[in-house]
Design an enzyme around this catalytic site. Structure first.
Site, PDB file in Angstrom:
ATOM      1  N   SER A 242       9.690   5.802  -3.378  1.00  0.00           N
ATOM      2  CA  SER A 242       9.620   4.555  -2.432  1.00  0.00           C
ATOM      3  C   SER A 242       8.353   5.070  -1.349  1.00  0.00           C
ATOM      4  O   SER A 242       8.474   6.250  -1.156  1.00  0.00           O
ATOM      5  CB  SER A 242      10.319   3.933  -1.594  1.00  0.00           C
ATOM      6  OG  SER A 242      10.760   4.076  -0.180  1.00  0.00           O
TER       7      SER A 242
ATOM      8  N   HIS B 271       4.705   1.538  -8.070  1.00  0.00           N
ATOM      9  CA  HIS B 271       3.164   0.570  -8.065  1.00  0.00           C
ATOM     10  C   HIS B 271       2.497   1.151  -9.451  1.00  0.00           C
ATOM     11  O   HIS B 271       2.446  -0.088  -9.997  1.00  0.00           O
ATOM     12  CB  HIS B 271       2.196   1.026  -6.893  1.00  0.00           C
ATOM     13  CG  HIS B 271       3.375   0.880  -5.877  1.00  0.00           C
ATOM     14  ND1 HIS B 271       3.256   1.929  -4.591  1.00  0.00           N
ATOM     15  CD2 HIS B 271       4.042  -0.334  -5.009  1.00  0.00           C
ATOM     16  CE1 HIS B 271       4.002   1.220  -3.872  1.00  0.00           C
ATOM     17  NE2 HIS B 271       3.894  -0.216  -3.601  1.00  0.00           N
TER      18      HIS B 271
ATOM     19  N   GLY C  70       9.226  -4.881  -8.312  1.00  0.00           N
ATOM     20  CA  GLY C  70      10.074  -3.445  -8.507  1.00  0.00           C
ATOM     21  C   GLY C  70      11.607  -4.088  -9.137  1.00  0.00           C
ATOM     22  O   GLY C  70      11.629  -3.989  -8.148  1.00  0.00           O
TER      23      GLY C  70
ATOM     24  N   LEU D 298       0.960   3.595  -2.369  1.00  0.00           N
ATOM     25  CA  LEU D 298       0.913   3.511  -3.477  1.00  0.00           C
ATOM     26  C   LEU D 298       1.414   4.770  -3.939  1.00  0.00           C
ATOM     27  O   LEU D 298       1.419   6.020  -3.582  1.00  0.00           O
ATOM     28  CB  LEU D 298      -0.605   2.638  -4.166  1.00  0.00           C
ATOM     29  CG  LEU D 298      -1.345   1.957  -4.045  1.00  0.00           C
ATOM     30  CD1 LEU D 298      -1.638   1.099  -5.103  1.00  0.00           C
ATOM     31  CD2 LEU D 298       0.487   0.929  -3.731  1.00  0.00           C
ATOM     32  N   HIS D 299       2.064   4.763  -4.889  1.00  0.00           N
ATOM     33  CA  HIS D 299       2.662   5.763  -5.725  1.00  0.00           C
ATOM     34  C   HIS D 299       3.758   5.346  -7.321  1.00  0.00           C
ATOM     35  O   HIS D 299       2.405   4.228  -8.053  1.00  0.00           O
ATOM     36  CB  HIS D 299       4.174   6.334  -5.126  1.00  0.00           C
ATOM     37  CG  HIS D 299       5.359   5.483  -4.694  1.00  0.00           C
ATOM     38  ND1 HIS D 299       6.076   3.835  -5.994  1.00  0.00           N
ATOM     39  CD2 HIS D 299       5.536   4.214  -3.502  1.00  0.00           C
ATOM     40  CE1 HIS D 299       6.911   2.988  -5.038  1.00  0.00           C
ATOM     41  NE2 HIS D 299       6.621   3.705  -4.219  1.00  0.00           N
TER      42      HIS D 299
ATOM     43  N   GLY E  49       0.916  -1.352  -0.152  1.00  0.00           N
ATOM     44  CA  GLY E  49      -0.340   0.016   0.032  1.00  0.00           C
ATOM     45  C   GLY E  49       0.520   1.113  -0.312  1.00  0.00           C
ATOM     46  O   GLY E  49       1.888   1.541  -0.135  1.00  0.00           O
TER      47      GLY E  49
ATOM     48  N   GLN F 127      14.983  -8.785  -3.481  1.00  0.00           N
ATOM     49  CA  GLN F 127      13.411  -8.893  -3.084  1.00  0.00           C
ATOM     50  C   GLN F 127      13.173 -10.233  -4.514  1.00  0.00           C
ATOM     51  O   GLN F 127      13.178 -11.185  -4.941  1.00  0.00           O
ATOM     52  CB  GLN F 127      12.927  -8.334  -2.976  1.00  0.00           C
ATOM     53  CG  GLN F 127      11.112  -8.642  -2.974  1.00  0.00           C
ATOM     54  CD  GLN F 127      10.325  -7.778  -2.589  1.00  0.00           C
ATOM     55  OE1 GLN F 127      10.164  -7.666  -1.458  1.00  0.00           O
ATOM     56  NE2 GLN F 127       9.424  -6.726  -3.077  1.00  0.00           N
TER      57      GLN F 127
ATOM     58  N   GLN G  75       7.682  -9.752   7.939  1.00  0.00           N
ATOM     59  CA  GLN G  75       8.861  -8.609   7.336  1.00  0.00           C
ATOM     60  C   GLN G  75       9.323  -7.606   7.899  1.00  0.00           C
ATOM     61  O   GLN G  75      10.469  -7.065   7.304  1.00  0.00           O
ATOM     62  CB  GLN G  75       8.532  -8.669   5.387  1.00  0.00           C
ATOM     63  CG  GLN G  75       8.236  -7.624   5.075  1.00  0.00           C
ATOM     64  CD  GLN G  75       7.303  -7.237   3.242  1.00  0.00           C
ATOM     65  OE1 GLN G  75       6.470  -8.328   3.572  1.00  0.00           O
ATOM     66  NE2 GLN G  75       8.234  -6.815   3.385  1.00  0.00           N
TER      67      GLN G  75
ATOM     68  N   ASP H  98      13.154  -3.248  -5.355  1.00  0.00           N
ATOM     69  CA  ASP H  98      14.078  -4.155  -4.087  1.00  0.00           C
ATOM     70  C   ASP H  98      14.476  -5.293  -5.467  1.00  0.00           C
ATOM     71  O   ASP H  98      13.644  -6.522  -5.569  1.00  0.00           O
ATOM     72  CB  ASP H  98      12.769  -4.642  -4.038  1.00  0.00           C
ATOM     73  CG  ASP H  98      12.164  -3.630  -3.066  1.00  0.00           C
ATOM     74  OD1 ASP H  98      12.931  -3.053  -1.737  1.00  0.00           O
ATOM     75  OD2 ASP H  98      11.050  -2.772  -2.936  1.00  0.00           O
TER      76      ASP H  98
END
Ligand code: PAF
Length: 289
Positions: free
Chosen positions: A186, A37, A148, A33-34, A31, A154, A61, A151
């Protein structure tokens, strides 16, 4: 657009979509969001019949001293952005839905890619990520899932996990989206006051500086790192967590830059930890180490 908050309803909905042979794209988010996203959502909407966005601030996490309780949230704004992007379903469960009583299974990628970089600074973080992403994959069983490149570690870990578990899901990495001044987008940028936000520009400037040094012929990772540490402002609010030149696939630090090399960095501005990364382009005609 349908807002779903229970796993039961999501499973019903997904079964109906599968029966109708719809291709499903999944965009997992926490959530707030930018534009980053939004780029994932638009790509999924363009490539799939149905796009499901998940919105869940995953407690497993976050480390004990991290920002779980203050993580920014704005459900109404997120729903508006998702609707405009063409999302079909938003799944926004609470903790009890994702980790019901008795839930005891963890998914952990047991590889050096999880112990370097953010894995070293945030023990347990990637175990939380791979566990929640596996649960979301199990619920949605998407054809494609979008993450994205900001990260970057990730993304590499999720690719490893998906391959190791033979999950029939295409993992799609999408480029970093930046503010006009270079700051990587971010949700955590919202923690920065205007002065700190300017300090955050160190990361994208360090990347540009490294790319220039490489263009001029620098191939020694240690020398490159030293040059980037040297341009860190002398400011007690700023602290480097790591700056590394890593192999794009294994994420292991390199001594000599190769043609598959990425600069990856994490820097604190006060208590806000910012991350960024970019390829370092070396002509493929150069001998690989
Ligand atoms: O990148 C994120 O926002 C999160 O780590 C993810 C993939 C949604 C899992 O909680």
């Amino acid at each position: 657009m349908e807002l779903i908050s229970t796993t039961r309803r999501l499973i019903e909905k997904v079964s109906a979509l599968r029966y109708d042979q719809k291709t499903v794209g999944l965009v997992p988010t926490m959530g707030y969001l930018h534009e980053g996203h939004r780029s994932l959502l638009l790509r999924s909407v363009a490539e799939n019949d149905i796009t499901i966005m998940t919105l869940f601030v995953n407690p497993t996490q976050f480390g004990a001293n991290e920002d779980l309780s203050t993580y920014p949230r704005d459900l109404e704004r997120d729903l508006e952005l998702a609707r405009h992007a063409g999302v079909d379903i938003v799944f926004a469960p609470d903790n009890d839905q994702m980790y019901p009583d008795g839930s005891a299974t963890w998914v952990e990628v047991d590889s050096p890619i999880t112990t370097v970089l953010c894995g070293a600074s945030r023990p347990g973080h990637f175990r939380g990520v791979t566990t929640i992403v596996t649960k979301l994959f199990g619920l949605v069983m998407p054809r494609r899932a979008y993450f994205g490149e900001k990260d970057f570690q990730q993304l590499a870990i999720i690719r490893r996990m998906t391959a190791d578990l033979f999950l029939p899901i295409e993992i799609i990495g999408c480029p970093i989206v930046r503010e006009s001044d270079g700051l990587a987008m971010s949700s955590r940028n919202s923690y920065l006051n205007p002065i700190q936000r300017r300090k955050g520009l160190y990361l994208s400037r360090a990347i540009a500086h490294a790319q220039e040094l490489v263009r001029q012929g620098e191939r020694n990772a240690h020398a490159l790192r030293t040059a980037l540490v040297d341009i860190l402002p002398d400011d007690p609010e700023m602290r480097i967590d790591y700056i590394e030149c890593v192999d794009t696939l294994t994420l292991q630090p390199l001594e000599t830059l190769t043609c598959s090399c990425r600069l990856i960095l994490a820097v604190y501005v006060d208590t806000t930890r910012l991350i960024d990364n970019a390829p370092l382009t070396i002509p493929t005609t150069e001998t690989k180490e």
